[in-house]
Design a protein around this motif. Structure first.
Motif, short mmCIF file in Angstrom:
data_model
loop_
_atom_site.label_atom_id
_atom_site.label_comp_id
_atom_site.label_asym_id
_atom_site.label_seq_id
_atom_site.Cartn_x
_atom_site.Cartn_y
_atom_site.Cartn_z
N SER A 210 32.49 -60.88 -20.78
CA SER A 210 31.84 -61.94 -20.00
C SER A 210 32.89 -62.90 -19.47
O SER A 210 33.97 -63.04 -20.04
CB SER A 210 30.86 -62.71 -20.89
OG SER A 210 30.28 -63.76 -20.15
N HIS A 211 32.55 -63.58 -18.37
CA HIS A 211 33.45 -64.63 -17.89
C HIS A 211 33.07 -65.95 -18.56
O HIS A 211 33.76 -66.94 -18.40
CB HIS A 211 33.36 -64.75 -16.36
CG HIS A 211 31.99 -65.17 -15.91
ND1 HIS A 211 30.96 -64.27 -15.77
CD2 HIS A 211 31.49 -66.39 -15.63
CE1 HIS A 211 29.87 -64.92 -15.40
NE2 HIS A 211 30.16 -66.22 -15.32
N ASN A 212 31.96 -65.93 -19.31
CA ASN A 212 31.43 -67.14 -19.93
C ASN A 212 31.73 -67.18 -21.43
O ASN A 212 31.19 -66.42 -22.22
CB ASN A 212 29.92 -67.19 -19.68
CG ASN A 212 29.29 -68.48 -20.17
OD1 ASN A 212 29.82 -69.14 -21.07
ND2 ASN A 212 28.18 -68.84 -19.58
N LEU A 213 32.60 -68.12 -21.81
CA LEU A 213 33.05 -68.23 -23.19
C LEU A 213 31.90 -68.54 -24.15
O LEU A 213 31.90 -68.08 -25.30
CB LEU A 213 34.12 -69.33 -23.26
CG LEU A 213 35.11 -69.31 -24.41
CD1 LEU A 213 35.69 -67.93 -24.64
CD2 LEU A 213 36.23 -70.29 -24.12
N ALA A 214 30.90 -69.29 -23.67
CA ALA A 214 29.77 -69.65 -24.54
C ALA A 214 28.97 -68.40 -24.91
O ALA A 214 28.52 -68.25 -26.04
CB ALA A 214 28.88 -70.67 -23.84
N VAL A 215 28.80 -67.51 -23.95
CA VAL A 215 28.05 -66.28 -24.19
C VAL A 215 28.83 -65.38 -25.15
O VAL A 215 28.27 -64.82 -26.10
CB VAL A 215 27.77 -65.56 -22.84
CG1 VAL A 215 27.22 -64.17 -23.06
CG2 VAL A 215 26.81 -66.38 -21.99
N VAL A 216 30.12 -65.28 -24.93
CA VAL A 216 30.97 -64.45 -25.80
C VAL A 216 30.95 -64.98 -27.23
O VAL A 216 30.83 -64.22 -28.19
CB VAL A 216 32.42 -64.42 -25.25
CG1 VAL A 216 33.40 -63.92 -26.30
CG2 VAL A 216 32.48 -63.52 -24.02
N LYS A 217 31.00 -66.29 -27.36
CA LYS A 217 30.99 -66.91 -28.68
C LYS A 217 29.69 -66.58 -29.42
O LYS A 217 29.67 -66.33 -30.62
CB LYS A 217 31.17 -68.44 -28.52
CG LYS A 217 30.64 -69.32 -29.63
CD LYS A 217 31.57 -69.34 -30.84
CE LYS A 217 31.23 -70.46 -31.80
NZ LYS A 217 29.92 -70.34 -32.42
N TYR A 218 28.58 -66.56 -28.69
CA TYR A 218 27.29 -66.29 -29.31
C TYR A 218 27.22 -64.87 -29.87
O TYR A 218 26.69 -64.62 -30.94
CB TYR A 218 26.15 -66.50 -28.30
CG TYR A 218 24.80 -66.17 -28.88
CD1 TYR A 218 24.17 -67.06 -29.74
CD2 TYR A 218 24.19 -64.96 -28.61
CE1 TYR A 218 22.96 -66.75 -30.31
CE2 TYR A 218 22.97 -64.64 -29.17
CZ TYR A 218 22.36 -65.54 -30.03
OH TYR A 218 21.16 -65.22 -30.59
N ILE A 219 27.79 -63.92 -29.15
CA ILE A 219 27.60 -62.52 -29.50
C ILE A 219 28.74 -61.93 -30.34
O ILE A 219 28.56 -60.95 -31.04
CB ILE A 219 27.36 -61.70 -28.19
CG1 ILE A 219 26.47 -60.49 -28.45
CG2 ILE A 219 28.62 -61.28 -27.52
CD1 ILE A 219 25.06 -60.72 -28.06
N SER A 220 29.93 -62.54 -30.27
CA SER A 220 31.12 -61.87 -30.83
C SER A 220 31.76 -62.58 -32.02
O SER A 220 31.90 -63.79 -32.02
CB SER A 220 32.19 -61.73 -29.75
OG SER A 220 31.61 -61.22 -28.59
N ASP A 221 32.20 -61.78 -32.99
CA ASP A 221 32.94 -62.32 -34.14
C ASP A 221 34.37 -62.66 -33.71
O ASP A 221 34.96 -63.62 -34.14
CB ASP A 221 33.06 -61.30 -35.28
CG ASP A 221 31.82 -60.47 -35.47
OD1 ASP A 221 30.73 -61.05 -35.38
OD2 ASP A 221 31.94 -59.25 -35.70
N GLN A 222 34.91 -61.79 -32.87
CA GLN A 222 36.30 -61.95 -32.41
C GLN A 222 36.30 -62.14 -30.90
O GLN A 222 35.52 -61.50 -30.20
CB GLN A 222 37.12 -60.68 -32.72
CG GLN A 222 37.19 -60.31 -34.19
CD GLN A 222 38.16 -61.19 -34.96
OE1 GLN A 222 39.23 -61.55 -34.45
NE2 GLN A 222 37.79 -61.55 -36.17
N THR A 223 37.18 -63.00 -30.43
CA THR A 223 37.27 -63.21 -28.98
C THR A 223 38.68 -62.91 -28.49
O THR A 223 39.66 -63.31 -29.12
CB THR A 223 36.87 -64.66 -28.62
OG1 THR A 223 35.48 -64.84 -28.91
CG2 THR A 223 37.09 -64.94 -27.14
#
Ligand SMILES: Nc1ncnc2c1ncn2[C@@H]1O[C@H](COP(=O)(O)OP(=O)(O)O)[C@@H](O)[C@H]1O
Ligand SMILES: [Mg+2]
Length: 273
Positions: A210-223
């Motif tokens: 995703s280009h959206n960090l908030a969305v990535v944070k919601y779904i992912s343990d690791q970024t």
């Protein structure tokens, strides 16, 4: 935890011909390395054009890498031929961003969802139908949807159909390339919640782009933060968001208006951004 997918020094250079036949090189991916363990959910974040889709397409071999190595269960799969790739395609599936162009308009949902399992072979029509019904139910659609056509569904429903389709072959790894970016915020939240449930129920491993960090944070343990074809930094999503070590990551965080908001939003889809 054992490494499921290892990407080492992956590079992709596109050569295109511009005006007057002049060759132009685009270094879409420039030495990217990352390891994905079984059951993990890894988020890839970065601005448009930084190479996220290229990385996804290289992993599923829609594109050939220029150099570098991709290993699945320790086995080098970088240069496998189409024939040898077939059994692996079952294990890694991809969902694309655009729910409007990724479903064939003239096929019924039943045909669309069944296709990956038919291509794989070895299953009866009854088995295929049963699994299609189970997966449609898991993504929140009625069995009646099987006989209908894509244009009868909304963007969010179509994306849920794409997810059901990708899960037909019982993959271990799901690559999600901006799966919610084309959807309204409230619909985005529903799809993210479904993905979270599915991961738990089916013990899936996610590579979520995703280009959206908030969305990535919601779904992912690791970024993993990418910029211009390279990895800028990676680590636990909480840490990346609260204590990023790179200036570029801080800029990405600042670019998301009220980054805490989307998480509340997910509990209350009626609330708007
Ligand atoms: N098939 C292609 N031919 C030429 N250039 C491409 C191709 N696919 C991607 N690119 C270029 O590679 C870079 C990375 O693109 P992409 O992986 O799509 O980025 P992202 O998904 O992060 O937006 C961009 O500069 C893009 O224009
Ligand atoms: Mg992309």
């Amino acid at each position: 935890m054992s490494a499921l997918l290892e990407i080492e020094n992956l590079t992709k250079t596109f050569r295109t011909r511009g005006f007057f036949g002049k060759v132009k090189e685009v270094h879409a991916l420039n030495g990217v390395s990352l390891t994905i363990h079984k059951g993990e959910s890894i988020g890839i974040v970065g601005e448009s054009g930084c190479g996220k889709s290229t990385l996804a397409n290289l992993i599923v071999r829609l594109e050939e890498p220029t150099s570098g190595t991709i290993r699945l269960d320790g086995k080098d799969i970088t240069h496998l031929k189409e024939e040898e790739l077939r059994p692996l395609r079952r294990r890694i599936q991809i969902v694309f961003q655009d729910p409007y162009s990724s479903l064939s308009p003239r096929m019924t949902i039943g045909q669309i969802v069944a296709e990956p399992m038919r291509v794989l072979g070895g299953h009866s029509e009854a088995e295929i139908r049963e699994r299609a019904e189970t997966l449609l139910h898991m993504v929140g659609l009625q069995p009646g949807a099987l006989a209908r056509y894509p244009h009868e569904f909304s963007g969010g429903q179509r994306q849920r159909i794409s997810i059901a389709r990708a899960l037909m072959t019982e993959p271990e790894i799901l690559i999600l390339d901006e799966p919610t970016s084309a959807l309204d915020v409230s619909v985005q939240a529903q799809v993210l919640n479904i993905l979270t449930d599915l991961r738990e129920k089916l013990h899936l491993t996610y590579l979520f782009i995703s280009h959206n960090l908030a969305v990535v944070k919601y779904i992912s343990d690791q970024t993993v933060v990418m910029r211009r074809g390279e990895v800028v930094e990676m680590g636990p999503s909480d840490r990346i968001l609260t204590a990023p070590s790179e200036k570029y990551t801080r800029e990405l965080i600042e670019a998301v208006p009220m980054i805490g908001k989307p998480f509340r939003l997910l509990e209350d889809p009626a609330e708007s951004l």
